[in-house]
Motif scaffolding. Structure first.
Motif, PDB file in Angstrom:
ATOM      1  N   GLU A 280       0.816  -1.209   0.000  1.00 32.02           N
ATOM      2  CA  GLU A 280       0.000   0.000   0.000  1.00 32.02           C
ATOM      3  C   GLU A 280       0.848   1.256   0.000  1.00 32.02           C
ATOM      4  N   ASP A 281       1.932   1.234   0.750  1.00 38.06           N
ATOM      5  CA  ASP A 281       2.769   2.431   0.867  1.00 38.06           C
ATOM      6  C   ASP A 281       3.666   2.637  -0.347  1.00 38.06           C
ATOM      7  N   THR A 282       4.115   1.552  -0.962  1.00 37.28           N
ATOM      8  CA  THR A 282       5.124   1.674  -2.016  1.00 37.28           C
ATOM      9  C   THR A 282       4.570   1.452  -3.413  1.00 37.28           C
ATOM     10  N   GLY A 283       3.441   0.765  -3.545  1.00 35.06           N
ATOM     11  CA  GLY A 283       2.918   0.418  -4.858  1.00 35.06           C
ATOM     12  C   GLY A 283       3.629  -0.755  -5.498  1.00 35.06           C
ATOM     13  N   ILE A 284       4.539  -1.381  -4.802  1.00 33.39           N
ATOM     14  CA  ILE A 284       5.265  -2.542  -5.322  1.00 33.39           C
ATOM     15  C   ILE A 284       4.364  -3.766  -5.223  1.00 33.39           C
ATOM     16  N   GLU A 309      12.950  -5.981   7.902  1.00 32.51           N
ATOM     17  CA  GLU A 309      14.256  -5.506   7.457  1.00 32.51           C
ATOM     18  C   GLU A 309      14.434  -5.734   5.957  1.00 32.51           C
ATOM     19  N   SER A 310      13.996  -6.890   5.479  1.00 35.81           N
ATOM     20  CA  SER A 310      14.110  -7.175   4.048  1.00 35.81           C
ATOM     21  C   SER A 310      13.297  -6.177   3.224  1.00 35.81           C
ATOM     22  N   LEU A 311      12.075  -5.893   3.668  1.00 40.70           N
ATOM     23  CA  LEU A 311      11.235  -4.936   2.952  1.00 40.70           C
ATOM     24  C   LEU A 311      11.805  -3.530   3.026  1.00 40.70           C
ATOM     25  N   ALA A 312      12.406  -3.178   4.162  1.00 41.78           N
ATOM     26  CA  ALA A 312      13.025  -1.860   4.282  1.00 41.78           C
ATOM     27  C   ALA A 312      14.185  -1.724   3.298  1.00 41.78           C
ATOM     28  N   HIS A 317      16.776   0.432  -1.366  1.00 43.16           N
ATOM     29  CA  HIS A 317      17.891   0.158  -2.268  1.00 43.16           C
ATOM     30  C   HIS A 317      17.533  -0.593  -3.545  1.00 43.16           C
ATOM     31  N   ALA A 318      16.467  -1.403  -3.535  1.00 46.69           N
ATOM     32  CA  ALA A 318      16.322  -2.390  -4.605  1.00 46.69           C
ATOM     33  C   ALA A 318      15.758  -1.827  -5.905  1.00 46.69           C
ATOM     34  N   ASP A 319      14.860  -0.820  -5.809  1.00 42.90           N
ATOM     35  CA  ASP A 319      14.159  -0.332  -7.012  1.00 42.90           C
ATOM     36  C   ASP A 319      13.457  -1.500  -7.696  1.00 42.90           C
ATOM     37  N   ALA A 320      12.752  -2.311  -6.883  1.00 43.00           N
ATOM     38  CA  ALA A 320      12.127  -3.537  -7.385  1.00 43.00           C
ATOM     39  C   ALA A 320      10.707  -3.274  -7.837  1.00 43.00           C
ATOM     40  N   GLY A 321      10.206  -4.156  -8.696  1.00 48.87           N
ATOM     41  CA  GLY A 321       8.814  -4.083  -9.120  1.00 48.87           C
ATOM     42  C   GLY A 321       7.957  -5.113  -8.439  1.00 48.87           C
ATOM     43  N   THR A 322       8.600  -6.220  -7.989  1.00 55.09           N
ATOM     44  CA  THR A 322       7.853  -7.301  -7.360  1.00 55.09           C
ATOM     45  C   THR A 322       8.649  -7.847  -6.183  1.00 55.09           C
ATOM     46  N   THR A 339      12.091 -12.556  -1.598  1.00 59.21           N
ATOM     47  CA  THR A 339      12.813 -12.294  -2.840  1.00 59.21           C
ATOM     48  C   THR A 339      12.343 -10.980  -3.459  1.00 59.21           C
ATOM     49  N   ASP A 340      13.180 -10.385  -4.275  1.00 58.14           N
ATOM     50  CA  ASP A 340      12.780  -9.211  -5.056  1.00 58.14           C
ATOM     51  C   ASP A 340      13.502  -9.258  -6.397  1.00 58.14           C
ATOM     52  N   ASP A 341      12.960  -8.531  -7.365  1.00 62.14           N
ATOM     53  CA  ASP A 341      13.548  -8.484  -8.701  1.00 62.14           C
ATOM     54  C   ASP A 341      14.270  -7.161  -8.929  1.00 62.14           C
ATOM     55  N   GLY A 342      14.842  -6.619  -7.868  1.00 61.84           N
ATOM     56  CA  GLY A 342      15.494  -5.313  -7.965  1.00 61.84           C
ATOM     57  C   GLY A 342      16.902  -5.386  -8.510  1.00 61.84           C
ATOM     58  N   ARG A 343      17.663  -4.357  -8.209  1.00 65.90           N
ATOM     59  CA  ARG A 343      18.981  -4.194  -8.814  1.00 65.90           C
ATOM     60  C   ARG A 343      20.038  -5.116  -8.221  1.00 65.90           C
ATOM     61  N   GLY A 344      19.796  -5.667  -7.031  1.00 65.75           N
ATOM     62  CA  GLY A 344      20.758  -6.576  -6.421  1.00 65.75           C
ATOM     63  C   GLY A 344      22.005  -5.850  -5.911  1.00 65.75           C
TER      64      GLY A 344
END
Length: 391
Positions: A280-284, A309-312, A317-322, A339-344
């Motif tokens: 809700e807060d991030t739209g991810i 912590e993972s979500l923070a 940092h991640a710029d993830a979409g999912t 898991t996330d599909d961000g920049r790593g």
């Protein structure tokens, strides 16, 4: 030499005392009694009476050294005079003197008294022997004086050894006390350091993350006031909810509220609520598989903190979409995968407090935290907490 307190002698000392008792009886009273076999009359009975008094006193002193009727030093006076009397009676007193010399050092309470009383016994034996034989250098007299001199030298030597041992014991006791104080202080410092670390981890995982969310939401709400008031209103509501949660966490940290807030919720419910707020807060986009898993309160909180912590980190940092979250019950524990599909990122180069805090939190419960990531490939965080203390 002072006599050790009754009941506190070391085992070798008690054994030596028993052997000395046997030796005293065999070499002291027994020869004196045997020496009266060829005599008769009052002198024989007087000798037997003296031996009886000395022997009974010895027995009482050895069995009941604290007997109020028979004190050590008065008995030593009786013993010295009895040995002197035996020198002029049938049976003689030289052998009884020699075998009794250790008694003066054991019970006199100090070297001066021991030397004086044993000297009195030796002098009485020598005088009695001379008076009985009308010769200055009788065998008994020489034997008594030589035995007395050897007894004094040996007694002083043993007394010195005992004093040195007591001094070493005092030094060791003082050193032990100092070491115990240093150890207690080290434990206090360690406890304080561990408590500071725990508080820092809790603040980072709760209050700091909440304040970071409030800052991001406030910036987004301000930017959308003119273009999307409805969205801004929703973000302001999220700010209010986050602030309330931070207030509840702060009360927990200072001990004015039950620990772990929301303890009645299951681990799946706690994780799902956190993910919903994040989406809700991030739209991810959030994809979650969170079956109901039975676990204790510590495990529930650890998994919740790991997810937060993972979500923070994804938010910052991640710029993830999912983002994906999967909770799995295992035969030997419970597993949470985020898991996330961000920049790593390069895991070995990470120096953040959050990952270290998660690892320590898992380790405290006997679990493991595995972070897998590389630039451009997203990130996978796997937390495993055992239910039987082993992974």
């Amino acid at each position: 030499m002072d006599r050790p307190p009754q009941g506190k002698d070391p085992f070798p000392i008690r054994r030596l005392r028993r052997w000395y008792t046997v030796l005293w009886v065999v070499l002291g009273p027994v020869p004196s009694v045997l020496g009266t076999r060829d005599d008769s009359g009052p002198a024989k009975y007087a000798a037997l009476a003296v031996v009886a008094v000395v022997s009974v006193g010895f027995a009482v002193l050895e069995v009941h050294p604290e007997n109020p009727v028979l004190r050590p030093v008065p008995y030593l006076w009786v013993l010295a005079l009895g040995i002197g009397a035996m020198s002029v009676l049938p049976g003689g007193g030289a052998a009884l003197l020699i075998v009794s010399l250790p008694l003066f050092w054991i019970h006199a309470g100090g070297p001066r008294t021991a030397i004086a009383l044993s000297g009195l016994a030796a002098a009485a034996t020598t005088a009695g022997s001379i008076a009985q034989n009308a010769e200055v250098f009788t065998g008994n007299a020489v034997f008594a004086l030589a035995g007395y001199a050897a007894g004094v030298l040996l007694g002083l030597y043993v007394h010195r050894l005992v004093q040195q041992g007591e001094e070493r014991a005092r030094h060791l006791g003082a050193a032990l006390e100092d070491t115990q104080q240093l150890l207690a202080e080290a434990h206090r410092r360690q406890g304080a350091a561990e408590e500071r670390e725990r508080l820092a981890r809790e603040i980072h995982d709760t209050l700091a993350q909440g304040f970071a969310s409030i800052v991001v939401l406030a910036e987004a709400a301000r930017a959308g006031l003119g273009t999307d008031p409805g969205r801004s209103a929703q973000q302001l509501l999220s700010i209010e909810q986050t602030a309330r949660e931070n207030l509840a966490e702060a009360r927990i940290l200072v001990g004015s509220a039950p620990h772990g807030g929301g303890a009645s919720a299951s681990v799946a419910q706690s994780l799902r609520r956190t993910l919903e707020r994040f989406a809700e807060d991030t739209g991810i986009t959030v994809e979650a598989e969170l079956p109901d898993v039975v676990c204790d309160q510590q495990t529930r909180i650890a998994l919740l903190r790991c997810l937060q912590e993972s979500l923070a980190n994804v938010r910052k940092h991640a710029d993830a979409g999912t983002v994906g979250a999967m909770l799995s019950p295992l035969p030997y524990g419970v597993e949470l995968e985020v898991t996330d599909d961000g920049r790593g990122f390069v895991v070995e180069e990470s120096r953040g407090f959050g990952l270290d805090g998660m690892r320590r939190r898992m380790a405290e419960l006997g679990g493991q935290l595995t972070v897998t990531s590389s630039p451009g490939e997203g990130t996978r965080v796997l937390a495993l907490i055992p239910t039987n203390g082993q992974v």
